[in-house]
Design an enzyme around this catalytic site. Structure first.
Site, PDB file in Angstrom:
ATOM      1  N   GLY A  13      -2.743 -10.261   0.982  1.00  0.00           N
ATOM      2  CA  GLY A  13      -1.713  -9.709   1.609  1.00  0.00           C
ATOM      3  C   GLY A  13      -1.809  -8.426   2.456  1.00  0.00           C
ATOM      4  N   ASP A  63      -3.188 -18.650  -0.418  1.00  0.00           N
ATOM      5  CA  ASP A  63      -2.091 -18.467  -1.233  1.00  0.00           C
ATOM      6  C   ASP A  63      -2.559 -18.322  -2.459  1.00  0.00           C
ATOM      7  OD1 ASP A  63       0.101 -18.699  -2.816  1.00  0.00           O
ATOM      8  OD2 ASP A  63       0.721 -20.937  -2.350  1.00  0.00           O
ATOM      9  N   VAL A  64      -2.355 -17.049  -2.639  1.00  0.00           N
ATOM     10  CA  VAL A  64      -3.022 -16.389  -3.990  1.00  0.00           C
ATOM     11  C   VAL A  64      -2.408 -16.914  -5.350  1.00  0.00           C
ATOM     12  CG1 VAL A  64      -3.918 -14.213  -3.031  1.00  0.00           C
ATOM     13  CG2 VAL A  64      -1.566 -14.549  -4.191  1.00  0.00           C
ATOM     14  N   ASN A  90      -3.211  -6.984  -3.822  1.00  0.00           N
ATOM     15  CA  ASN A  90      -2.143  -6.383  -3.333  1.00  0.00           C
ATOM     16  C   ASN A  90      -0.950  -7.164  -3.113  1.00  0.00           C
ATOM     17  OD1 ASN A  90      -0.274  -4.359  -1.468  1.00  0.00           O
ATOM     18  ND2 ASN A  90      -1.072  -6.086   0.107  1.00  0.00           N
ATOM     19  N   TYR A 156      10.483  -8.764 -11.795  1.00  0.00           N
ATOM     20  CA  TYR A 156       9.717  -8.267 -10.980  1.00  0.00           C
ATOM     21  C   TYR A 156       8.905  -6.891 -11.825  1.00  0.00           C
ATOM     22  CZ  TYR A 156       7.676  -5.101  -7.300  1.00  0.00           C
ATOM     23  OH  TYR A 156       6.828  -4.306  -6.410  1.00  0.00           O
ATOM     24  N   ALA A 158       8.282  -7.205 -15.090  1.00  0.00           N
ATOM     25  CA  ALA A 158       7.578  -7.645 -16.141  1.00  0.00           C
ATOM     26  C   ALA A 158       6.338  -7.975 -15.565  1.00  0.00           C
ATOM     27  CB  ALA A 158       8.105  -8.818 -16.873  1.00  0.00           C
ATOM     28  N   LYS A 160       4.911  -6.553 -12.986  1.00  0.00           N
ATOM     29  CA  LYS A 160       4.138  -5.311 -12.696  1.00  0.00           C
ATOM     30  C   LYS A 160       3.545  -4.820 -13.866  1.00  0.00           C
ATOM     31  CE  LYS A 160       3.972  -5.866  -8.132  1.00  0.00           C
ATOM     32  NZ  LYS A 160       2.946  -6.001  -7.548  1.00  0.00           N
TER      33      LYS A 160
HETATM   34  N1  NAD Z   1       7.390  -1.651  -0.956  1.00  0.00           N
HETATM   35  C1  NAD Z   1       7.527  -1.036  -1.840  1.00  0.00           C
HETATM   36  O1  NAD Z   1       8.459  -0.098  -2.154  1.00  0.00           O
HETATM   37  C2  NAD Z   1       6.666  -1.254  -3.250  1.00  0.00           C
HETATM   38  C3  NAD Z   1       6.917  -0.511  -4.236  1.00  0.00           C
HETATM   39  C4  NAD Z   1       5.847  -0.762  -5.261  1.00  0.00           C
HETATM   40  C5  NAD Z   1       4.888  -1.720  -5.216  1.00  0.00           C
HETATM   41  N2  NAD Z   1       4.715  -2.393  -4.320  1.00  0.00           N
HETATM   42  C6  NAD Z   1       3.912  -3.662  -4.368  1.00  0.00           C
HETATM   43  O2  NAD Z   1       2.855  -3.307  -3.231  1.00  0.00           O
HETATM   44  C7  NAD Z   1       2.491  -4.831  -2.728  1.00  0.00           C
HETATM   45  C8  NAD Z   1       2.756  -5.059  -1.233  1.00  0.00           C
HETATM   46  O3  NAD Z   1       4.168  -4.813  -1.064  1.00  0.00           O
HETATM   47  P1  NAD Z   1       4.724  -4.632   0.657  1.00  0.00           P
HETATM   48  O4  NAD Z   1       5.798  -3.804   0.130  1.00  0.00           O
HETATM   49  O5  NAD Z   1       3.747  -4.347   1.547  1.00  0.00           O
HETATM   50  O6  NAD Z   1       5.305  -6.056   0.643  1.00  0.00           O
HETATM   51  P2  NAD Z   1       5.406  -6.915   1.966  1.00  0.00           P
HETATM   52  O7  NAD Z   1       6.163  -8.102   1.473  1.00  0.00           O
HETATM   53  O8  NAD Z   1       5.710  -6.193   3.169  1.00  0.00           O
HETATM   54  O9  NAD Z   1       3.951  -7.775   2.090  1.00  0.00           O
HETATM   55  C9  NAD Z   1       3.321  -8.670   1.267  1.00  0.00           C
HETATM   56  C10 NAD Z   1       2.141  -9.378   1.825  1.00  0.00           C
HETATM   57  O10 NAD Z   1       1.870 -10.354   0.789  1.00  0.00           O
HETATM   58  C11 NAD Z   1       1.563 -11.499   1.257  1.00  0.00           C
HETATM   59  N3  NAD Z   1       1.862 -12.691   0.336  1.00  0.00           N
HETATM   60  C12 NAD Z   1       2.696 -12.859  -0.270  1.00  0.00           C
HETATM   61  N4  NAD Z   1       2.794 -13.854  -1.122  1.00  0.00           N
HETATM   62  C13 NAD Z   1       1.671 -14.327  -0.723  1.00  0.00           C
HETATM   63  C14 NAD Z   1       0.833 -15.251  -1.519  1.00  0.00           C
HETATM   64  N5  NAD Z   1       1.173 -16.275  -2.350  1.00  0.00           N
HETATM   65  N6  NAD Z   1      -0.505 -15.656  -1.036  1.00  0.00           N
HETATM   66  C15 NAD Z   1      -1.025 -14.562  -0.140  1.00  0.00           C
HETATM   67  N7  NAD Z   1      -0.426 -13.615   0.599  1.00  0.00           N
HETATM   68  C16 NAD Z   1       0.927 -13.629   0.148  1.00  0.00           C
HETATM   69  C17 NAD Z   1       2.694 -11.629   2.484  1.00  0.00           C
HETATM   70  O11 NAD Z   1       2.620 -12.424   3.625  1.00  0.00           O
HETATM   71  C18 NAD Z   1       2.550  -9.959   3.130  1.00  0.00           C
HETATM   72  O12 NAD Z   1       1.601 -10.083   4.080  1.00  0.00           O
HETATM   73  C19 NAD Z   1       3.343  -5.777  -3.621  1.00  0.00           C
HETATM   74  O13 NAD Z   1       2.413  -6.180  -4.464  1.00  0.00           O
HETATM   75  C20 NAD Z   1       4.441  -4.957  -3.988  1.00  0.00           C
HETATM   76  O14 NAD Z   1       5.007  -5.465  -5.271  1.00  0.00           O
HETATM   77  C21 NAD Z   1       5.544  -2.520  -3.048  1.00  0.00           C
END
Ligand code: NAD
Length: 264
Positions: A13, A63-64, A90, A156, A158, A160
């Protein structure tokens, strides 16, 4: 000279949001990067930015949530970069922000497959390579939502919380093979993940979207000791430390990067 000169990292990601921030910080520290992402457009854009930093970047559509796609993504990264030293799990999805009674099986399964199961499948695909190379580093991106549950977070949160638990189990198992496994728990970052929740309630102009941003800001004002949102590079710097030589004796830990919202 950066702390990660000569290293190569997989960032799932890595095309946008937090993953893009992690990729750019690791590249800034000297690492070559393989971005494994579903979204090729953003991934290619981030890869070009990494090229601008003088590092190699490759993109593998992966696709992870699909174990065979994860396995071939890992193999393609090793083949293209020659070796992989660091895995950052990530990629994540938020699912609908609804009460547990309104959740669909699809939402539950998507969070489980992408946020939790993929940590295990991606790690499993890479561990033989790490062992053959004498060690490696894994960082799993969890969330402060994995520290304590809340309304709308059954699926979500659970997934995490599971990400923290699998981090500890892998760390215990892989320590003797010189593989460090840690987690980072981001707080609140205004990425497309939040914007995606807006779209689910009617797009940017919808009152619900304005409400979403207001909730984001109010939450930070009243719950965050440092009174500010976090940014992707904040998460990137935490990851860079955890995969560096300075953190060689840190494993099985989950580090909150959240301005102090959660102190556990
Ligand atoms: N944004 C926040 O406030 C926040 C807070 C805590 C944790 N997180 C975690 O941080 C990580 C990144 O979040 P973000 O805000 O950058 O999200 P985002 O949606 O902006 O980016 C997610 C990325 O993951 C890719 N992705 C999604 N599903 C995929 C799959 N099946 N295979 C491959 N790639 C895939 C998407 O294409 C994208 O590039 C996530 O794990 C999220 O849960 C985010």
């Amino acid at each position: 000279m950066g702390r990660l000169e000569g290293k190569a990292a997989i960032v799932t990601g890595g095309g946008r949001g937090i993953g893009r921030g992690i990729s750019l910080v690791l590249a800034g520290e000297g690492a070559d990067i393989a971005i494994l992402d579903l979204d090729l457009e953003n991934a290619n854009r981030t890869a070009a930015e990494i090229g601008g930093l003088g590092r190699r970047a490759i993109v593998v559509r992966t696709d992870v949530s699909d174990p065979s796609s994860a396995e071939s993504g890992v193999a393609a990264a090793i083949e293209a970069l020659g070796r992989v030293d660091i895995l950052v799990n990530n990629a994540g999805v938020a699912g609908a922000n609804v009460a547990a009674s309104k959740l669909t099986l699809d939402d539950w399964d998507a969070c489980y497959r992408v946020n939790l199961r993929a940590i295990w499948t991606m790690s499993s695909a890479l561990i033989p390579h790490f062992k053959a190379n004498g060690g490696g580093k894994i960082v799993n991106i969890s969330s402060i939502a994995g520290r304590v549950g809340g309304v709308g977070l059954a699926h979500y949160g659970a997934s995490k919380a599971g990400a923290i638990s699998v981090t500890q189990s892998l760390a215990a198992e892989l320590g003797p093979s010189n593989i460090n496994v840690n987690a980072v728990c981001p707080g609140l970052l205004w990425t497309d993940m939040w914007r995606g929740l807006e779209a689910a309630v009617g797009g940017d102009a919808a009152p619900e979207a304005v409400e979403q941003r207001r909730f984001f800001e109010t939450y930070l004002r009243s719950n965050c000791p440092l009174r500010r949102e976090q940014f992707p590079e904040d998460i990137g710097h935490a990851v860079a430390f955890l995969v560096s030589e300075q953190a060689r004796n840190i494993t099985g830990q989950a580090l909150n990067v959240d301005g102090g919202i959660r102190m556990n």
